[in-house]
Write an enzyme that holds these catalytic residues in place. Sequence first.
Site, mmCIF file in Angstrom:
data_model
loop_
_atom_site.group_PDB
_atom_site.id
_atom_site.type_symbol
_atom_site.label_atom_id
_atom_site.label_comp_id
_atom_site.label_asym_id
_atom_site.label_seq_id
_atom_site.Cartn_x
_atom_site.Cartn_y
_atom_site.Cartn_z
ATOM 1 C CB THR A 53 -0.929 0.001 1.226
ATOM 2 O OG1 THR A 53 -1.688 -1.206 1.242
ATOM 3 C CG2 THR A 53 -1.878 1.187 1.180
ATOM 4 C CD GLU A 96 -4.093 -9.915 3.241
ATOM 5 O OE1 GLU A 96 -3.181 -9.181 3.642
ATOM 6 O OE2 GLU A 96 -4.767 -9.686 2.211
#
Length: 388
Positions: free
Chosen positions: A125, A246
């Site tokens: 990110t 995840e």
Amino acid sequence: MVRGQMDEYREIRDAVARLCADYPGEYWRELDRDRAYPTAFVRDLTDNGYLSVLIPEEYGGSGLGISAAAAILEEIQKSGGNGAACHAQMYTMGTVLRHGSEAQKREYLPKIASGELRLQAFGVTEPTSGTDTLSLRTTAVRDGNDGYVVNGQKVWTSRAEHSDLMLLLARTTPKEAAERRTEGLSVFIVDMREALGNGLEIRPIRTMINHATTEIFFDNLRIPADSLVGEEGKGFRYIIDGMNAERILIAAECIGDARWFIRKASDYAGERRVFDRPIGQNQGVQFPIAEAYAKTEAADLMVGKAAALFEAGEPCGEQANMAKYLASEASWQAADMCMQTHGGFAFAEEYDIERKFRETRLYRIAPISNNFVLSYIAEHVLGLPRSY
């Protein structure tokens, strides 16, 4: 009341619960006050092999499936602890396992399994791109045959201060020059022990929860050519490949949180007496607890379905995303219910509710916002037009 998956890993669950009993609420409260890392807890999990369950036996792990990893993380959360301090170590290594060279796997995986190395940081990110991963700006430019030079910035890179290695996604081909929108990004293993102070800077971000998150700055950081994982320019698909794991593991943590809140509220409602009777005798108290329980059990079924598909090597993007969505929403509803059941006492630190309330709220927006999950379902499952 107990589904088959829980029975299958009963021994693991019981062992994890016993380990977690050595780390009671006061342990987590002290860490939360100081925004400190649970070093002793993570070391204990590592020494007992719980963080290496997904690493094949040939590389020093247990070689178990994702259902076992989910059971471990669920029990940590259910005990009142917080597996977020180390959960990335379970799934981040999957990129190396599935796409790394044999040399990389033999170099890193045994050391990750033993605890000699920690791979917990995931540099994806960025401040300007957020969830739009394809628009990231961090670059890795080839520097002759010796390696790459990295420049850019990452944000919300959790556990970077407590990790030896970082999995980095960077652009190796300018966006406008890539043949396809999803190409031009590459994955690298960055040894932060060597990089820190030599082109890599870590700045902690203080947040409302103790999540050890940071922002990372790369200033002409030089990394060797063998840091590249897989094929140059194909990194986006490698990252996407690991996201189902995840989602499933985060969902399992949410189930654990929800069960902690439900048990906490049920116990309190049975013990707390007002007007000479337990408050749990009132339907206004009973019904929210029962509803939270029903939604948690329903969400857990989706977690189990997603895990089963993942272990079978079947496509599971739809189920993994729905598991994360349903479980995080269930845990948040359970958290709100638990706080309402306790009334003013919920705000007292000693009950641990306010801490867990803050912690479980995160999963409605991370590692992906539930709004994006709904967009995924609408577009890729239901065939609706892409939203903007």
